[in-house]
Design an enzyme around this catalytic site. Sequence first.
Site, mmCIF file in Angstrom:
data_model
loop_
_atom_site.group_PDB
_atom_site.id
_atom_site.type_symbol
_atom_site.label_atom_id
_atom_site.label_comp_id
_atom_site.label_asym_id
_atom_site.label_seq_id
_atom_site.Cartn_x
_atom_site.Cartn_y
_atom_site.Cartn_z
ATOM 1 N N ASP A 11 0.887 -1.154 0.000
ATOM 2 C CA ASP A 11 0.000 0.000 0.000
ATOM 3 C C ASP A 11 0.934 1.214 0.000
ATOM 4 O O ASP A 11 2.131 1.084 0.296
ATOM 5 C CB ASP A 11 -0.884 -0.046 1.262
ATOM 6 C CG ASP A 11 -1.684 1.223 1.444
ATOM 7 O OD1 ASP A 11 -2.323 1.660 0.470
ATOM 8 O OD2 ASP A 11 -1.693 1.783 2.566
ATOM 9 N N LEU A 12 0.423 2.386 -0.340
ATOM 10 C CA LEU A 12 1.293 3.569 -0.410
ATOM 11 C C LEU A 12 1.180 4.457 0.842
ATOM 12 O O LEU A 12 2.110 4.542 1.648
ATOM 13 C CB LEU A 12 0.939 4.388 -1.660
ATOM 14 C CG LEU A 12 1.675 5.715 -1.829
ATOM 15 C CD1 LEU A 12 3.168 5.511 -2.035
ATOM 16 C CD2 LEU A 12 1.096 6.493 -3.020
ATOM 17 N N ASP A 13 -0.004 5.065 0.977
ATOM 18 C CA ASP A 13 -0.202 6.034 2.058
ATOM 19 C C ASP A 13 -0.160 5.333 3.417
ATOM 20 O O ASP A 13 -0.950 4.424 3.666
ATOM 21 C CB ASP A 13 -1.551 6.739 1.890
ATOM 22 C CG ASP A 13 -1.637 7.527 0.588
ATOM 23 O OD1 ASP A 13 -1.025 8.599 0.528
ATOM 24 O OD2 ASP A 13 -2.278 7.050 -0.361
ATOM 25 N N THR A 19 1.438 10.303 4.198
ATOM 26 C CA THR A 19 0.675 11.379 3.556
ATOM 27 C C THR A 19 -0.592 11.714 4.333
ATOM 28 O O THR A 19 -1.281 12.671 3.995
ATOM 29 C CB THR A 19 0.280 10.969 2.123
ATOM 30 O OG1 THR A 19 -0.142 9.620 2.172
ATOM 31 C CG2 THR A 19 1.423 11.129 1.151
ATOM 32 N N LYS A 47 -8.341 6.637 6.595
ATOM 33 C CA LYS A 47 -7.180 5.917 6.059
ATOM 34 C C LYS A 47 -7.636 4.790 5.140
ATOM 35 O O LYS A 47 -8.473 3.974 5.541
ATOM 36 C CB LYS A 47 -6.334 5.339 7.189
ATOM 37 C CG LYS A 47 -5.453 6.368 7.832
ATOM 38 C CD LYS A 47 -4.471 5.733 8.802
ATOM 39 C CE LYS A 47 -3.586 6.801 9.422
ATOM 40 N NZ LYS A 47 -2.814 6.284 10.530
ATOM 41 N N SER A 116 -2.801 0.632 -4.237
ATOM 42 C CA SER A 116 -3.252 1.803 -3.464
ATOM 43 C C SER A 116 -4.566 2.359 -3.989
ATOM 44 O O SER A 116 -4.851 2.265 -5.176
ATOM 45 C CB SER A 116 -2.165 2.885 -3.562
ATOM 46 O OG SER A 116 -2.665 4.134 -3.170
ATOM 47 N N ALA A 117 -5.327 2.976 -3.100
ATOM 48 C CA ALA A 117 -6.587 3.616 -3.510
ATOM 49 C C ALA A 117 -6.343 5.000 -4.100
ATOM 50 O O ALA A 117 -7.236 5.607 -4.677
ATOM 51 C CB ALA A 117 -7.510 3.747 -2.298
ATOM 52 N N LYS A 147 -11.121 -1.057 -1.246
ATOM 53 C CA LYS A 147 -10.822 -1.935 -0.119
ATOM 54 C C LYS A 147 -11.955 -1.771 0.895
ATOM 55 O O LYS A 147 -12.418 -0.640 1.052
ATOM 56 C CB LYS A 147 -9.484 -1.544 0.544
ATOM 57 C CG LYS A 147 -8.272 -1.636 -0.387
ATOM 58 C CD LYS A 147 -7.051 -0.980 0.268
ATOM 59 C CE LYS A 147 -5.909 -0.850 -0.724
ATOM 60 N NZ LYS A 147 -4.758 -0.085 -0.232
ATOM 61 N N GLU A 171 0.114 -3.254 4.631
ATOM 62 C CA GLU A 171 -1.047 -2.351 4.735
ATOM 63 C C GLU A 171 -1.098 -1.651 6.091
ATOM 64 O O GLU A 171 -0.748 -2.248 7.096
ATOM 65 C CB GLU A 171 -2.335 -3.173 4.618
ATOM 66 C CG GLU A 171 -3.116 -2.986 3.351
ATOM 67 C CD GLU A 171 -3.654 -1.581 3.110
ATOM 68 O OE1 GLU A 171 -3.776 -0.798 4.062
ATOM 69 O OE2 GLU A 171 -3.960 -1.280 1.962
ATOM 70 N N ASP A 172 -1.564 -0.411 6.093
ATOM 71 C CA ASP A 172 -1.734 0.294 7.381
ATOM 72 C C ASP A 172 -3.205 0.469 7.755
ATOM 73 O O ASP A 172 -3.491 0.962 8.841
ATOM 74 C CB ASP A 172 -1.072 1.678 7.346
ATOM 75 C CG ASP A 172 -1.832 2.647 6.468
ATOM 76 O OD1 ASP A 172 -2.190 2.265 5.328
ATOM 77 O OD2 ASP A 172 -2.091 3.779 6.911
HETATM 78 C C1 G6P Z 1 -5.319 6.323 0.405
HETATM 79 C C2 G6P Z 1 -5.377 7.179 1.648
HETATM 80 C C3 G6P Z 1 -6.720 7.866 1.766
HETATM 81 C C4 G6P Z 1 -7.057 8.617 0.482
HETATM 82 C C5 G6P Z 1 -7.061 7.651 -0.694
HETATM 83 C C6 G6P Z 1 -7.332 8.357 -2.016
HETATM 84 O O1 G6P Z 1 -6.069 5.178 0.594
HETATM 85 O O2 G6P Z 1 -5.138 6.403 2.802
HETATM 86 O O3 G6P Z 1 -6.683 8.758 2.864
HETATM 87 O O4 G6P Z 1 -8.299 9.257 0.580
HETATM 88 O O5 G6P Z 1 -5.793 7.010 -0.760
HETATM 89 O O6 G6P Z 1 -6.254 9.196 -2.299
HETATM 90 P P1 G6P Z 1 -6.221 10.307 -3.418
HETATM 91 O O7 G6P Z 1 -4.767 10.679 -3.513
HETATM 92 O O8 G6P Z 1 -6.721 9.687 -4.693
HETATM 93 O O9 G6P Z 1 -7.097 11.422 -2.981
HETATM 94 MG MG MG Z 2 -2.731 3.189 3.546
#
Ligand code: G6P
Ligand code: MG
Length: 220
Positions: A11-13, A19, A47, A116-117, A147, A171-172
């Site tokens: 996962d990224l964030d 972030t 998150k 990642s989302a 997710k 994943e967090d």
């Molecule tokens: C991740 C973060 C969320 C964020 C989502 C969409 O899952 O944990 O907090 O809303 O990504 O990110 P974006 O950059 O597309 O707004």
């Molecule tokens: Mg995350």
Amino acid sequence: MDKNKKAIIFDLDGVIVDTAKFHFLAWQNLAKKLGINFTAEDNEQLKGVSRVKSLQKILEWGNKEISEQEFKQLMHDKNEEYLTYVDQMTTSDILPKVKDTLDYLKVNNYPIALGSASKNAKRILKHVDLLTYFDAIVDGNEVTKAKPNPEVFLKAAELLKAQPKHAIVFEDSLSGIEAANTAQMLSIGIGDENILKEANYVFKDFEDMGLAKFKEILNE
Ligand code: G6P
Ligand code: MG
């Protein structure tokens, strides 16, 4: 390639970079404009939640109804503000020991994907100079089901030509852990063990996990 070799999905964030603090600033400013109270605790609940769903939740919490047009405008404004923070990111924003972990995987030819989302995933990876580590990227532009639906991780494993049972997910968020578990992948939670209890393993961060422990997990 060794068919049993593990494929690693990040996962990224909250896993590679922190972030959440930038999302928080941007959502908080938006909430303020709408007269909605928005705390760091509320932000925790966002998150892993997509941009659209996040705004829906904030409006729900504030008992606020707005037009579709205003909704679109707010989403746009939030992202514009968020990107001003993202565009200041550098390699110093990579979370501790993430780079070492990626280096180890790269040197040892493990396939690596992002799951990642975020629709800003590639932009963030470029800023922190990690884009070239990833053999596949599945982000918010490619998935239709958020997710805890496992779509994002199943797509990532497919692109890496790995069977789900040979994939490991970092994943967090709880919804991300659920997604990995549903996909029959090995889930490693990064964060609070009280929140991520459904994960196969939980570590505070990559430093807490350590490379020796990770090698053990890779060879299971
Ligand atoms: C991740 C973060 C969320 C964020 C989502 C969409 O899952 O944990 O907090 O809303 O990504 O990110 P974006 O950059 O597309 O707004
Ligand atoms: Mg995350």
